[in-house]
Scaffold this active site. Structure first.
Site, mmCIF file in Angstrom:
data_model
loop_
_atom_site.group_PDB
_atom_site.id
_atom_site.type_symbol
_atom_site.label_atom_id
_atom_site.label_comp_id
_atom_site.label_asym_id
_atom_site.label_seq_id
_atom_site.Cartn_x
_atom_site.Cartn_y
_atom_site.Cartn_z
ATOM 1 N N ILE A 6 35.842 38.139 52.806
ATOM 2 C CA ILE A 6 36.670 37.703 51.673
ATOM 3 C C ILE A 6 35.817 36.838 50.757
ATOM 4 C CG2 ILE A 6 38.788 36.524 50.949
ATOM 5 C CD1 ILE A 6 39.677 36.724 53.948
ATOM 6 N N THR A 7 35.642 37.240 49.512
ATOM 7 C CA THR A 7 34.939 36.371 48.570
ATOM 8 C C THR A 7 35.927 35.341 48.010
ATOM 9 O OG1 THR A 7 35.326 37.733 46.581
ATOM 10 C CG2 THR A 7 33.380 38.267 47.930
ATOM 11 N N GLY A 8 35.399 34.170 47.691
ATOM 12 C CA GLY A 8 36.267 33.122 47.166
ATOM 13 C C GLY A 8 37.308 32.693 48.177
ATOM 14 N N ALA A 9 36.864 32.489 49.425
ATOM 15 C CA ALA A 9 37.806 32.203 50.509
ATOM 16 C C ALA A 9 38.010 30.711 50.740
ATOM 17 C CB ALA A 9 37.313 32.847 51.803
ATOM 18 N N TYR A 162 39.019 36.799 30.263
ATOM 19 C CA TYR A 162 39.603 36.971 31.594
ATOM 20 C C TYR A 162 40.304 38.326 31.709
ATOM 21 C CZ TYR A 162 42.303 35.976 35.815
ATOM 22 O OH TYR A 162 42.842 36.042 37.077
#
Length: 270
Positions: A6-9, A162
């Site tokens: 998981i990135t940004g965990a 974004y």
């Protein structure tokens, strides 16, 4: 036991996703910008799932060399990777440039995950049923891919940058599904969730991070979606992505642009 990266965990939806997957008995690799943050995330997950098998990984996603290095290190130590959850994201209120010279929103939200996924394909291939899950947003509907001004030099607007990156996420997930039919690749809207990103971007309340994690967890683990690929989900339900996200020519053009952008960092990690 599934092995899931998981990135940004380290907080928000990513940490909530990690907590729930750990409760379900998954082996997790938790990514953070620094090793210290990633280890703190492991501690937070162990607090709710003491028996969880956890690993940490760190890289600044605004630095392509760091992303490639993390992928190389993971490929060397993981026997396989069953699921990659491309979760990390930023919202910039002012124009900033990444280590490699790209507008920061695009660099972190799209290019880092494009590179990381590509570098980990060989590790995903070791799984019998690999999945890639990419966290987008409903704001992708207002996005565009401005090939003549990808770094927003002429005109920067935080919301537009974004939205553009979230459109890139869906286009990437769909094109990956077409190019790599041996894995499943899906994207999702997590909901309007009360994260740091939401507060920075919109100054409004939102749902719980546990709510925001539900669709990521569903796409990572549910047998119901084991054979579904190139789809977009909202509240654990397949729904239609916006028309630009379904444009195959646009997806192919973005893929080619992204390959050039990540340049010498591309290629397998093992």
């Amino acid at each position: 036991m599934k092995t899931i990266l998981i990135t940004g965990a380290t907080d928000g939806i990513g940490l909530a996703t990690a907590r729930e997957l750990a409760r379900q008995g998954c082996e997790l690799v938790l990514h953070g910008r620094s090793e210290e943050k990633a280890r703190r995330a492991c501690d937070a997950v162990r607090a709710v799932a003491p028996a969880a098998v956890l690993h940490s990984a760190s890289a600044d996603l605004a630095d392509l060399a760091a992303v490639a290095g993390m992928a190389r290190e993971l490929a060397a130590r993981l026997p396989r990777l069953d699921v990659l959850i491309n979760n990390a994201g930023v919202y910039m209120t002012e124009r900033r440039i990444s280590h490699d010279g790209f507008e920061m929103t695009l660099a972190v939200n799209h290019l880092a995950h494009f590179l990381l996924t590509g570098r980990l394909l060989a590790v995903l291939k070791r799984s019998t049923a690999p999945r890639v899950v990419t966290v987008s947003s409903m704001v992708h509907a207002g996005g565009r891919i401005p090939f003549d001004d990808m770094d927003c030099e002429r005109n920067f607007n935080g919301y537009q940058a974004y939205a553009n990156s979230k459109l890139a996420n869906v286009l990437f997930a769909n094109e990956l599904a077409r190019r790599e039919p041996w894995l499943t690749s899906n994207s999702l809207h997590p909901g309007v969730i009360g994260t740091k990103l939401l507060h920075a971007a919109f100054s409004m309340p939102g749902g719980s991070v546990a709510e925001g994690a539900r669709t990521s967890v569903y796409l990572a683990t549910s047998p119901e979606v084991a054979k579904l690929t190139g789809r977009y989900f909202d509240v654990c339900t397949e729904t239609a992505a916006a028309a630009p996200a379904l444009d195959r020519q646009l997806a192919q053009r973005l893929w080619t642009w992204s390959e050039r952008a990540v340049g010498s960092f591309a290629g397998p990690a093992d």
